[in-house]
Design a protein around this motif. Structure first.
Motif, PDB file in Angstrom:
ATOM      1  N   THR A  55       1.962  -4.166   4.824  1.00 18.32           N
ATOM      2  CA  THR A  55       0.789  -5.033   4.957  1.00 18.32           C
ATOM      3  C   THR A  55      -0.203  -4.463   5.959  1.00 18.32           C
ATOM      4  O   THR A  55      -1.416  -4.451   5.719  1.00 18.32           O
ATOM      5  N   PHE A  56       0.296  -3.977   7.086  1.00 20.47           N
ATOM      6  CA  PHE A  56      -0.591  -3.482   8.137  1.00 20.47           C
ATOM      7  C   PHE A  56      -1.210  -2.141   7.775  1.00 20.47           C
ATOM      8  O   PHE A  56      -2.374  -1.873   8.094  1.00 20.47           O
ATOM      9  N   THR A  97      11.112 -13.347  -7.149  1.00 17.88           N
ATOM     10  CA  THR A  97      12.425 -13.329  -7.805  1.00 17.88           C
ATOM     11  C   THR A  97      13.263 -12.123  -7.404  1.00 17.88           C
ATOM     12  O   THR A  97      14.472 -12.108  -7.631  1.00 17.88           O
ATOM     13  N   ASN A  98      12.625 -11.091  -6.836  1.00 14.39           N
ATOM     14  CA  ASN A  98      13.370  -9.940  -6.339  1.00 14.39           C
ATOM     15  C   ASN A  98      12.573  -9.272  -5.222  1.00 14.39           C
ATOM     16  O   ASN A  98      11.409  -9.615  -4.989  1.00 14.39           O
ATOM     17  N   VAL A  99      13.194  -8.316  -4.558  1.00 17.55           N
ATOM     18  CA  VAL A  99      12.584  -7.713  -3.373  1.00 17.55           C
ATOM     19  C   VAL A  99      11.342  -6.905  -3.718  1.00 17.55           C
ATOM     20  O   VAL A  99      10.409  -6.797  -2.908  1.00 17.55           O
ATOM     21  N   TYR A 100      11.266  -6.369  -4.921  1.00 15.07           N
ATOM     22  CA  TYR A 100      10.104  -5.564  -5.302  1.00 15.07           C
ATOM     23  C   TYR A 100       8.866  -6.439  -5.513  1.00 15.07           C
ATOM     24  O   TYR A 100       7.740  -6.032  -5.207  1.00 15.07           O
ATOM     25  N   VAL A 101       9.072  -7.635  -6.031  1.00 17.11           N
ATOM     26  CA  VAL A 101       7.964  -8.585  -6.142  1.00 17.11           C
ATOM     27  C   VAL A 101       7.462  -8.965  -4.755  1.00 17.11           C
ATOM     28  O   VAL A 101       6.247  -9.049  -4.504  1.00 17.11           O
ATOM     29  N   LEU A 102       8.386  -9.183  -3.816  1.00 16.83           N
ATOM     30  CA  LEU A 102       8.022  -9.523  -2.439  1.00 16.83           C
ATOM     31  C   LEU A 102       7.193  -8.410  -1.803  1.00 16.83           C
ATOM     32  O   LEU A 102       6.150  -8.667  -1.187  1.00 16.83           O
ATOM     33  N   ILE A 103       7.638  -7.166  -1.947  1.00 17.26           N
ATOM     34  CA  ILE A 103       6.908  -6.036  -1.373  1.00 17.26           C
ATOM     35  C   ILE A 103       5.528  -5.902  -2.025  1.00 17.26           C
ATOM     36  O   ILE A 103       4.526  -5.625  -1.349  1.00 17.26           O
ATOM     37  N   GLY A 104       5.466  -6.117  -3.345  1.00 14.95           N
ATOM     38  CA  GLY A 104       4.185  -6.067  -4.035  1.00 14.95           C
ATOM     39  C   GLY A 104       3.211  -7.120  -3.518  1.00 14.95           C
ATOM     40  O   GLY A 104       2.013  -6.846  -3.331  1.00 14.95           O
ATOM     41  N   LEU A 105       3.709  -8.311  -3.252  1.00 19.04           N
ATOM     42  CA  LEU A 105       2.861  -9.373  -2.714  1.00 19.04           C
ATOM     43  C   LEU A 105       2.439  -9.075  -1.278  1.00 19.04           C
ATOM     44  O   LEU A 105       1.305  -9.379  -0.872  1.00 19.04           O
ATOM     45  N   ARG A 106       3.331  -8.478  -0.487  1.00 19.35           N
ATOM     46  CA  ARG A 106       2.956  -8.073   0.872  1.00 19.35           C
ATOM     47  C   ARG A 106       1.875  -6.995   0.821  1.00 19.35           C
ATOM     48  O   ARG A 106       0.957  -6.986   1.655  1.00 19.35           O
ATOM     49  N   LEU A 107       1.974  -6.082  -0.132  1.00 16.33           N
ATOM     50  CA  LEU A 107       0.937  -5.069  -0.292  1.00 16.33           C
ATOM     51  C   LEU A 107      -0.390  -5.719  -0.673  1.00 16.33           C
ATOM     52  O   LEU A 107      -1.447  -5.373  -0.115  1.00 16.33           O
TER      53      LEU A 107
END
Length: 397
Positions: A55-56, A97-107
């Motif tokens: 994110t940063f 639903t999974n960690v890759y979705v979370l990372i994509g949203l943080r991006l």
């Protein structure tokens, strides 16, 4: 109530919530990633680092872009875009639903950020000259306090309401910031129909290039100093404390102590900079903060560390508003948003760099050296500010 003061109140709330939204995941990321099905300890640590840092890094890239948009279309539209965008994205993280979705949203969160840049530019350009230092000083407390208190707030929400509600509650607060911004913020903005300037052209319009670079570096060093202890504070508290049952609570209070002090001192130091000169407050704050990091390496219990962190926050509070006021004074109004965007990029890189520095120094040399090296970095920056800023401004008088 004057318009500038009403704008300041709304922007303060929005920047505080935005700061919380950027940092509140720190204590809950590992738990949420485990909740999403990752069970290996090493993998959890790796995914947590990527999800927090991305994110940063992305924000550092996009902050100048949104600064350009603020100069072109106005600051209020950027406030509305960022607050509503972050409200939606952070709220959606609770449905990952999974960690890759979370990372994509943080991006994606890093892409749509820019609330702090637009707020700083709005307050700097719409506030009366005699109140600029006070206004930017108070505004700086929102971003810093939100970032420093975010991990504690995230941990509290997780413990009281559950993992997913961390995202839903934060998203809801950001939506409140969007609504209040839409209703209450007023901006006198006249769009200039000019072709967008490229980076080199913008840089040519900066009259005080050396001072501007010094401000960027100072803001970077400040955020490095504030975040260098984040990866190691819990480890240090564990080493210092004999009460193993409340380590997380004590660590949260210790980390947040400087943020609370910042809230108290920043408006007062902002007023002081209006009265005696921003360059004097900046130099004194840098030197005092650098010195106060050193005894933190030699404390014998957590309460001494907490007290020193609080005193550090009182002096460090003078740095962010001083940098912002100086940038405003030496930057033409037509490119203020872009220059503040670059300054914010330096801050985002400082958050990432500080976390990286603290972890690596602690791993190679020990936790106490984190404080010593950070103090030395601040003192070196103070020497540079003395020659590049203090002496230059005094010579010009």
């Amino acid at each position: 109530m004057p318009i500038w003061r009403r704008n300041l109140i709304v922007c303060w709330f929005g920047m505080f919530v935005s700061g919380v939204g950027m940092s509140m995941l720190a204590p809950v990321l590992p738990l949420f990633i485990q909740h999403l099905g990752v069970n290996d300890t090493g993998a959890i640590a790796q995914f947590s680092g990527v999800a927090f840092g991305v994110t940063f890094i992305v924000s550092a890239i996009f902050s100048p872009i949104w600064g350009l948009a603020a100069d072109k279309y106005g600051r209020k539209p950027m406030l509305l875009r960022a607050s509503l965008g972050m409200a939606i994205v952070i709220g959606c993280m609770g449905f990952a639903t999974n960690v890759y979705v979370l990372i994509g949203l943080r991006l994606l969160q890093g892409v749509i950020t820019g609330y702090a840049t637009a707020c700083t530019t709005l307050i700097a350009t719409q506030t009366d000259k005699e109140h600029t230092g006070y206004a930017l000083g108070l505004l700086s407390t929102a971003s810093i306090a939100g970032s420093l208190l975010g991990p504690s707030i995230g941990g509290f929400i997780e413990e009281g309401f559950g993992l997913q509600n961390v995202f839903f509650i934060t998203g809801g607060l950001l939506f409140v910031a969007f609504v209040t911004t839409a209703i209450f913020v007023k901006e006198s903005f006249v769009r200039e129909d000019k072709q967008a300037l490229r980076l080199k052209q913008v840089w040519r319009l900066v009259p005080e290039k050396s001072l501007t670079i010094t401000m960027f570096v100072t803001f970077f060093v400040l955020t490095v100093a504030l975040y260098s202890v984040e990866p190691v504070i819990t480890v240090y508290i564990t080493h210092l404390s004999r009460d193993s049952g409340h380590i997380a609570l004590i660590a949260g209070l210790t980390f947040s102590a400087s943020g609370m002090a910042n809230i108290i001192a920043a408006p007062r130091l902002g007023k002081l900079s209006d009265a005696i000169g921003v360059h004097k407050v900046m130099l004194f704050s840098l030197a005092a903060a650098g010195i106060l990091f050193i005894p933190q390496a030699f404390v014998s219990n957590p309460w001494q560390l907490m007290g020193l962190r609080f005193v550090l926050g009182l002096f460090a509070a003078g740095l962010t508003p001083s940098v912002n006021v100086m940038i405003k004074k030496i930057t033409p109004a037509s490119i203020t948003g872009r220059v503040f965007g670059f300054a914010m990029s330096a801050g985002y890189l400082g958050v990432f760099g500080g976390s990286l520095l603290g972890g690596q120094v602690a791993a190679w040399f020990g936790v106490r050296y984190v404080f010593l090296i950070t103090g030395a970095l601040l003192l070196a920056n103070a020497v540079w500010v003395y020659f590049k800023v203090y002496k230059t401004i005094n010579a010009a008088k």
